[in-house]
Motif scaffolding. Sequence first.
Motif, PDB file in Angstrom:
ATOM      1  N   ILE A 263       0.841  -1.211   0.000  1.00  0.00           N
ATOM      2  CA  ILE A 263       0.000   0.000   0.000  1.00  0.00           C
ATOM      3  C   ILE A 263       0.873   1.257   0.000  1.00  0.00           C
ATOM      4  O   ILE A 263       0.633   2.200  -0.764  1.00  0.00           O
ATOM      5  N   ASN A 264       1.916   1.262   0.828  1.00  0.00           N
ATOM      6  CA  ASN A 264       2.757   2.464   0.889  1.00  0.00           C
ATOM      7  C   ASN A 264       3.422   2.775  -0.451  1.00  0.00           C
ATOM      8  O   ASN A 264       3.534   3.935  -0.848  1.00  0.00           O
ATOM      9  N   GLU A 265       3.825   1.723  -1.161  1.00  0.00           N
ATOM     10  CA  GLU A 265       4.423   1.926  -2.486  1.00  0.00           C
ATOM     11  C   GLU A 265       3.402   2.558  -3.451  1.00  0.00           C
ATOM     12  O   GLU A 265       3.701   3.501  -4.182  1.00  0.00           O
ATOM     13  N   ARG A 266       2.169   2.022  -3.403  1.00  0.00           N
ATOM     14  CA  ARG A 266       1.111   2.568  -4.277  1.00  0.00           C
ATOM     15  C   ARG A 266       0.767   4.017  -3.903  1.00  0.00           C
ATOM     16  O   ARG A 266       0.509   4.847  -4.760  1.00  0.00           O
ATOM     17  N   LEU A 267       0.764   4.289  -2.615  1.00  0.00           N
ATOM     18  CA  LEU A 267       0.451   5.644  -2.155  1.00  0.00           C
ATOM     19  C   LEU A 267       1.523   6.620  -2.655  1.00  0.00           C
ATOM     20  O   LEU A 267       1.225   7.730  -3.087  1.00  0.00           O
ATOM     21  N   ARG A 268       2.773   6.152  -2.599  1.00  0.00           N
ATOM     22  CA  ARG A 268       3.879   6.998  -3.038  1.00  0.00           C
ATOM     23  C   ARG A 268       3.725   7.331  -4.527  1.00  0.00           C
ATOM     24  O   ARG A 268       3.859   8.488  -4.933  1.00  0.00           O
ATOM     25  N   GLN A 269       3.381   6.321  -5.306  1.00  0.00           N
ATOM     26  CA  GLN A 269       3.189   6.548  -6.750  1.00  0.00           C
ATOM     27  C   GLN A 269       2.033   7.521  -7.012  1.00  0.00           C
ATOM     28  O   GLN A 269       2.121   8.407  -7.849  1.00  0.00           O
ATOM     29  N   ALA A 270       0.938   7.338  -6.257  1.00  0.00           N
ATOM     30  CA  ALA A 270      -0.239   8.193  -6.459  1.00  0.00           C
ATOM     31  C   ALA A 270       0.107   9.641  -6.109  1.00  0.00           C
ATOM     32  O   ALA A 270      -0.248  10.576  -6.822  1.00  0.00           O
ATOM     33  N   ARG A 271       0.831   9.800  -5.003  1.00  0.00           N
ATOM     34  CA  ARG A 271       1.271  11.146  -4.580  1.00  0.00           C
ATOM     35  C   ARG A 271       2.121  11.795  -5.657  1.00  0.00           C
ATOM     36  O   ARG A 271       1.936  12.961  -5.990  1.00  0.00           O
ATOM     37  N   ALA A 272       3.058  10.986  -6.187  1.00  0.00           N
ATOM     38  CA  ALA A 272       3.961  11.525  -7.213  1.00  0.00           C
ATOM     39  C   ALA A 272       3.166  11.982  -8.428  1.00  0.00           C
ATOM     40  O   ALA A 272       3.561  12.903  -9.141  1.00  0.00           O
ATOM     41  N   ALA A 273       2.018  11.345  -8.650  1.00  0.00           N
ATOM     42  CA  ALA A 273       1.172  11.731  -9.792  1.00  0.00           C
ATOM     43  C   ALA A 273       0.234  12.876  -9.409  1.00  0.00           C
ATOM     44  O   ALA A 273      -0.684  13.213 -10.157  1.00  0.00           O
ATOM     45  N   GLY A 274       0.434  13.437  -8.215  1.00  0.00           N
ATOM     46  CA  GLY A 274      -0.338  14.604  -7.805  1.00  0.00           C
ATOM     47  C   GLY A 274      -1.713  14.295  -7.236  1.00  0.00           C
ATOM     48  O   GLY A 274      -2.573  15.166  -7.139  1.00  0.00           O
ATOM     49  N   LYS A 275      -1.930  13.029  -6.841  1.00  0.00           N
ATOM     50  CA  LYS A 275      -3.248  12.642  -6.317  1.00  0.00           C
ATOM     51  C   LYS A 275      -3.309  12.793  -4.794  1.00  0.00           C
ATOM     52  O   LYS A 275      -2.304  12.628  -4.107  1.00  0.00           O
ATOM     53  N   ARG A 276      -4.501  13.079  -4.299  1.00  0.00           N
ATOM     54  CA  ARG A 276      -4.720  13.129  -2.849  1.00  0.00           C
ATOM     55  C   ARG A 276      -5.047  11.711  -2.384  1.00  0.00           C
ATOM     56  O   ARG A 276      -5.991  11.075  -2.867  1.00  0.00           O
ATOM     57  N   THR A 277      -4.241  11.195  -1.439  1.00  0.00           N
ATOM     58  CA  THR A 277      -4.321   9.771  -1.099  1.00  0.00           C
ATOM     59  C   THR A 277      -4.973   9.525   0.258  1.00  0.00           C
ATOM     60  O   THR A 277      -4.943  10.384   1.142  1.00  0.00           O
ATOM     61  N   ALA A 278      -5.547   8.341   0.419  1.00  0.00           N
ATOM     62  CA  ALA A 278      -6.184   7.981   1.685  1.00  0.00           C
ATOM     63  C   ALA A 278      -6.059   6.493   1.955  1.00  0.00           C
ATOM     64  O   ALA A 278      -5.904   5.692   1.028  1.00  0.00           O
ATOM     65  N   VAL A 279      -6.133   6.162   3.256  1.00  0.00           N
ATOM     66  CA  VAL A 279      -6.099   4.765   3.672  1.00  0.00           C
ATOM     67  C   VAL A 279      -7.218   4.501   4.670  1.00  0.00           C
ATOM     68  O   VAL A 279      -7.512   5.346   5.512  1.00  0.00           O
ATOM     69  N   ILE A 280      -7.848   3.332   4.526  1.00  0.00           N
ATOM     70  CA  ILE A 280      -8.831   2.886   5.517  1.00  0.00           C
ATOM     71  C   ILE A 280      -8.223   1.651   6.178  1.00  0.00           C
ATOM     72  O   ILE A 280      -7.917   0.673   5.494  1.00  0.00           O
ATOM     73  N   ALA A 281      -8.023   1.714   7.495  1.00  0.00           N
ATOM     74  CA  ALA A 281      -7.305   0.623   8.156  1.00  0.00           C
ATOM     75  C   ALA A 281      -7.856   0.385   9.552  1.00  0.00           C
ATOM     76  O   ALA A 281      -8.677   1.153  10.046  1.00  0.00           O
ATOM     77  N   ALA A 282      -7.377  -0.680  10.181  1.00  0.00           N
ATOM     78  CA  ALA A 282      -7.734  -0.937  11.579  1.00  0.00           C
ATOM     79  C   ALA A 282      -6.961   0.027  12.467  1.00  0.00           C
ATOM     80  O   ALA A 282      -5.910   0.544  12.076  1.00  0.00           O
ATOM     81  N   GLU A 283      -7.491   0.259  13.656  1.00  0.00           N
ATOM     82  CA  GLU A 283      -6.860   1.155  14.626  1.00  0.00           C
ATOM     83  C   GLU A 283      -5.378   0.794  14.834  1.00  0.00           C
ATOM     84  O   GLU A 283      -4.509   1.663  14.854  1.00  0.00           O
ATOM     85  N   GLU A 284      -5.111  -0.501  14.956  1.00  0.00           N
ATOM     86  CA  GLU A 284      -3.762  -0.979  15.283  1.00  0.00           C
ATOM     87  C   GLU A 284      -2.750  -0.668  14.192  1.00  0.00           C
ATOM     88  O   GLU A 284      -1.563  -0.522  14.458  1.00  0.00           O
ATOM     89  N   THR A 285      -3.195  -0.615  12.940  1.00  0.00           N
ATOM     90  CA  THR A 285      -2.243  -0.525  11.836  1.00  0.00           C
ATOM     91  C   THR A 285      -2.299   0.794  11.060  1.00  0.00           C
ATOM     92  O   THR A 285      -1.416   1.056  10.242  1.00  0.00           O
ATOM     93  N   ALA A 286      -3.303   1.632  11.337  1.00  0.00           N
ATOM     94  CA  ALA A 286      -3.493   2.859  10.538  1.00  0.00           C
ATOM     95  C   ALA A 286      -2.223   3.702  10.479  1.00  0.00           C
ATOM     96  O   ALA A 286      -1.889   4.277   9.439  1.00  0.00           O
ATOM     97  N   ARG A 287      -1.485   3.759  11.603  1.00  0.00           N
ATOM     98  CA  ARG A 287      -0.312   4.640  11.651  1.00  0.00           C
ATOM     99  C   ARG A 287       0.838   4.167  10.769  1.00  0.00           C
ATOM    100  O   ARG A 287       1.800   4.881  10.556  1.00  0.00           O
ATOM    101  N   ASN A 288       0.748   2.952  10.241  1.00  0.00           N
ATOM    102  CA  ASN A 288       1.832   2.438   9.400  1.00  0.00           C
ATOM    103  C   ASN A 288       1.781   2.941   7.965  1.00  0.00           C
ATOM    104  O   ASN A 288       2.638   2.602   7.157  1.00  0.00           O
ATOM    105  N   TYR A 289       0.729   3.697   7.650  1.00  0.00           N
ATOM    106  CA  TYR A 289       0.593   4.147   6.256  1.00  0.00           C
ATOM    107  C   TYR A 289       0.902   5.623   6.107  1.00  0.00           C
ATOM    108  O   TYR A 289       0.507   6.438   6.931  1.00  0.00           O
ATOM    109  N   ASP A 290       1.563   5.925   4.996  1.00  0.00           N
ATOM    110  CA  ASP A 290       1.959   7.295   4.732  1.00  0.00           C
ATOM    111  C   ASP A 290       0.990   7.878   3.689  1.00  0.00           C
ATOM    112  O   ASP A 290       1.308   7.984   2.513  1.00  0.00           O
TER     113      ASP A 290
END
Length: 354
Positions: A263-290
């Motif tokens: 997911i982080n790799e995909r988020l990085r690519q989306a950001r580089a393409a100028g997109k606003r990114t989001a993640v839906i995750a469990a409480e325990e793991t949400a902080r692991n995403y950029d």
Amino acid sequence: MNTKVITCMEENDKACLAEAGRILKAGGLVAFPTETVYGLGGDAFNPDSSRKIYAAKGRPSDNPLIVHICKWDDIYRLVSTAPEHAGKLAAAKKLADAFWPGPLTMILPKAEEVPEETTGGLRTVAVRMPSHKTALALIEASGGYVAAPSANTSGRPSPTLAKYVLEDMDGRIDMVIDGGEVGIGLESTIVDLTVSPAEILRPGYVTEAMLRTLLGEIETDRTVFDGNSGQAPKAPGMKYRHYAPKGELTIVSGEEEKTFSYINERLRQARAAGKRTAVIAAEETARNYDADIRKSLGGRTDGLSAAKRLYRVLRELDDEGAEIIYAEAFENTGLGAALMNRLLKAAGHRMIEL
Ligand code: TXA
Ligand code: MG
């Protein structure tokens, strides 16, 4: 049309619901809280009310409505009591004794008198007795039969708060009853009792395992989890792409570490393409995403919390302008089955299995 909003917490039901009951009896529309999601109610025996519901939602009129009742005996006016259907009614009674009032909808052969406008032209009728006190009092005040789909515009997530009902329905309906946040957050389980064995058309809080204990055999419509089955869903409403956020949503299923890095790799690519990114995750793991936006659905083992937050999160992501969204997959058992079904629909069944 001016939409009147009244606040009605459970203690003072009767007083504030008399007016709402009068509106329904006169053919008007009232949105109200239930334990699952907010409903958009009209008189089930008035074809004009049903037409108005379709118009307010922008919903295709071949998509049948659920008729809400407040006591068991009222079912006999809705359902065919012909001798060949006796077994289906007996099964319904068994399920009603166990799960009504509550988040279970049953499909049964309809009585002649039920307008086809309400059942979307079908010969069957969907019946539910909600457990929310305000809903029950409203049904009683209106004469006993309230046809109600979820109170969202067609294609948007079902409302879990009155403010979301207003977002979609302000100016289109007569009244909204604000009863605070709903308890469950996903729509009722739908079980079709007209087929043998009985079949789950939409998973919800009442699970397949719970129904199996009482019915013995039971199946789940395979289109519920399989977007590529090539079959049409048996609940007409399930064929529409519901709950779809404006951004592109993809679900990722797999072992934790792999999911983070994918997911982080995909988020990085989306950001580089100028997109606003989001993640839906469990409480325990949400902080692991950029991601630009991180949404927690609550603790991974707390299925009730995730169910309650999902639709709200989908609406918030629209409001916050999320363009590329990744969601962790959740366990597909118990209430998790309902959660994954709705998430898959929101994602147009786009799921990556690592
Ligand atoms: O929790 C709920 O069930 C909420 C609250 C308001 O009670 N209501 C709700 O209604 O979710 P709605 O209209 O959004 O979803 C009803 C679903 C649709 O997919 C519809 O196609 C299906 O039930 N349905 C209704 N009558 C049916 C029938 N006779 N046969 C098969 N499916 C039916
Ligand atoms: Mg709906």
